[in-house]
Design a protein around this motif. Structure first.
Motif, PDB file in Angstrom:
ATOM      1  N   ALA B   8       6.210   1.298  -3.368  1.00 56.53           N
ATOM      2  CA  ALA B   8       6.247   0.309  -2.359  1.00 56.53           C
ATOM      3  C   ALA B   8       7.844   0.485  -1.702  1.00 56.53           C
ATOM      4  N   ASP B  10      10.173  -1.259   0.632  1.00 55.09           N
ATOM      5  CA  ASP B  10      10.888  -2.021   1.418  1.00 55.09           C
ATOM      6  C   ASP B  10      11.663  -1.907   2.478  1.00 55.09           C
ATOM      7  N   THR B  38       5.129   4.442  -0.417  1.00 53.16           N
ATOM      8  CA  THR B  38       4.848   3.310   1.007  1.00 53.16           C
ATOM      9  C   THR B  38       5.529   2.602   1.705  1.00 53.16           C
ATOM     10  N   VAL B  40       6.741  -0.268   3.428  1.00 56.60           N
ATOM     11  CA  VAL B  40       6.839  -1.401   4.612  1.00 56.60           C
ATOM     12  C   VAL B  40       7.531  -1.661   5.608  1.00 56.60           C
ATOM     13  N   CYS B  64       2.546   0.353   5.815  1.00 58.71           N
ATOM     14  CA  CYS B  64       2.070  -0.578   5.818  1.00 58.71           C
ATOM     15  C   CYS B  64       2.839  -1.652   6.670  1.00 58.71           C
ATOM     16  N   SER B  87       8.631  -7.027   5.554  1.00 58.84           N
ATOM     17  CA  SER B  87       8.350  -6.338   4.993  1.00 58.84           C
ATOM     18  C   SER B  87       9.218  -6.553   3.834  1.00 58.84           C
ATOM     19  N   ARG B  90       5.542  -7.537   2.227  1.00 59.64           N
ATOM     20  CA  ARG B  90       4.308  -7.042   1.286  1.00 59.64           C
ATOM     21  C   ARG B  90       4.484  -6.132   1.112  1.00 59.64           C
ATOM     22  N   ALA B  91       5.997  -5.335   0.786  1.00 58.73           N
ATOM     23  CA  ALA B  91       6.075  -4.532  -0.786  1.00 58.73           C
ATOM     24  C   ALA B  91       5.498  -5.315  -1.522  1.00 58.73           C
ATOM     25  N   CYS B 103       7.952  -2.084  -6.524  1.00 60.41           N
ATOM     26  CA  CYS B 103       8.845  -2.254  -5.635  1.00 60.41           C
ATOM     27  C   CYS B 103      10.124  -1.561  -5.397  1.00 60.41           C
TER      28      CYS B 103
END
Lengths: 337, 337
Positions: B8, B10, B38, B40, B64, B87, B90-91, B103
């Motif tokens: 993930a 950010d 992903t 974010v 995301c 961000s 969420r990450a 992340c």
């Protein structure tokens, strides 16, 4: 001519031995007409080193016999007990008796600190001595303490280090008071542990020119004139600088000499490389003062050559002329804290 | 192709914004066939940055959505309370839910640490997280911690930092355990304050490859693979290195360009100067891990460009493949202390 200033030299100290101590001392005598120097050590070792000096210079050199030498690895406690006739101890004794205004030694730091503390005592009101030195910085240098006299410090002690640093950094030529910063992990008020926060509160109420928290990189930016920290952090920071500078210098040398073409090319950049080396020449920054003591003691680096040792001697002379210990006492009394 | 690893990012973090995060992530995707990423952040900002990527790469990128951005100066507490759709948050959530193995963020260090701590929790038995990074050293690098997650540390915490550093420095290619040193103001047993002495005693009884005390200069000598210290001292040492390196680089530039002759001469030394710069390129050392957490979080420098950010992503991948958190848990359990 009347001589107004007398400095004691622990002439048996340092990795390079008496030759560089004596050569450095003679060099300073040459440029300082009102100076007298007392070389402390084994006369039969020191006398031959004075043969090349002119008669005029020689007349301002005294010898003080000391039969013992302090090793770099000896424990301070053992030195204080069993080395009472060492050049280190006798040089400090000369300061205590008023026969010298300062003493300079390249010897064992722990032994020098412990003996000085025991023989000279502290300035009234100062709890602990600190080791202070100038670190090269943008636009000049930054005065930093404590570089390792103590392994920790209370808020009051950090405050007193700030007073001592402020006096040390005040060269008398400037009208404004030196800017003082307290070393921390961030600039905001909430940063740091209890001890720095309590010292921060004390310093904010003081009459010093206190600028607040600074971070490790600020040692070099010229943002403040004095950086205050405990002896553990200060010693780690100092040795980190030394280690990084040494590694970088080695890598630069490797890169400049790793092939014939590189070696040829580096010749053209020689003036710049030399200029760089001169600006960070550790000899120009040799000499750390043990402040807080009721007398002036300057520690020269163990590996100091004559040029470096002369620099440490000049530091001692400057402190003696300014009367740093009494100035510290007065500045401390002037604080409202 | 099956994808075994998901990271993930950010993507709204850092001074240079999403462009360098996305470019760095794409760069790593290209060289890591089994990787999924992903990103974010705000989709309308991120989507245009993916237009130049090939369809094949694009198929391994997920978005995301997160509507908020965490500022560099925001207080961790405020971020945790009011930025739950950021961000950064969420990450970390993706790591907590198992959707990502690690992340990476260039964002606000304090907020990243506090949020990670809150969301992921700690590895069983580890009291405090620490920030660890590789510092350039002779023959490679030295793994150093804590670089500032905590403002102080107990002996047990220093011991746990040593366990974590040992796991981080163990690259699996070497048969021997990493050599661990405890940062102090001298190498002798009697040196230092109570906390380092108590940690020293714990480490001597451990099954780590503990080499005893080291000093600031040893960070660079390759004498040990891991240097352990509290977050206050470690942060000051790190920023001291950064400050000294920056000043030296500026002075070198001044010396090389202060006259037409100097500028001409420096052209001949360009290969060497470039070689030097590359060896200390901070981008190659970008990425500090927040170890001790029950999940992998890598902090990239705020000013990281794409090359530097890619390096931080690779660090996260390496930790994920090695399963660093569980390895730390097992190594801690294996200690006899």
């Amino acid at each position: 001519m009347q001589h107004s200033l007398s400095i004691a030299i622990d002439a048996m100290s340092g990795d390079l031995g008496p030759a560089s101590c004596v050569a450095g001392a003679i060099e300073v005598l040459r440029s300082t007409p009102d100076l007298e120097i007392t070389l402390v050590g084994i006369p039969s070792v020191l006398e031959p080193l004075l043969l090349t000096a002119s008669k005029a210079l020689r007349s301002r050199v005294h010898l003080c016999a000391a039969s013992q030498i302090v090793g770099m690895d000896e424990r301070p406690r053992d030195v204080m007990r069993h080395k009472k006739d060492s050049s280190l101890r006798r040089a400090i004794d000369l300061v205590a008796s008023g026969q010298a205004s300062a003493c300079i030694s390249s010897g064992n730091t722990g032994a020098l600190m412990a003996t000085s503390h025991f023989v000279l005592g502290m300035i009234a009101g100062i709890e602990r001595p600190a080791i202070v030195a100038n670190i090269p910085a943008t636009g000049g240098h930054t005065c930093m303490l404590d570089l390792g006299a103590n392994v920790s410090a209370t808020p009051v002690q950090l405050f007193q280090f700030a007073v001592m640093g402020s006096v040390m950094a005040h060269d008398g030529r400037r009208a404004t008071q030196p800017r003082v910063g307290l070393l921390n992990v961030g600039a905001e008020d909430i940063k740091g542990h209890d001890v720095v926060q309590a010292a921060h509160a004390l310093l904010k109420r003081s009459s010093l020119n206190y600028c607040g928290y600074v971070e490790g990189n600020d040692i070099f930016t010229g943002a403040v004139d004095v950086v205050v920290t405990d002896g553990f952090t200060g010693n780690v920071a100092l040795k980190t600088m030394e280690g990084l500078a040494r590694m970088q210098s080695r890598v630069m040398h490797e890169e400049l000499t790793c092939s014939p073409w590189r070696r040829l090319g580096s010749l053209f950049a020689l003036p710049a490389l030399r200029g760089f080396r001169q600006r960070f020449d550790p000899r120009r920054y040799n000499g750390a003062s043990m402040v807080g003591l009721a007398g002036i003691v300057v520690k020269s680096h163990g590996s100091a050559d004559a040029v470096a040792f002369a620099h440490a001697v000049r530091l001692g002379i400057d402190e003696a002329r300014r009367g740093v210990p009494s100035e510290i006492g007065m500045t401390l009394k002037a604080q409202a804290v």
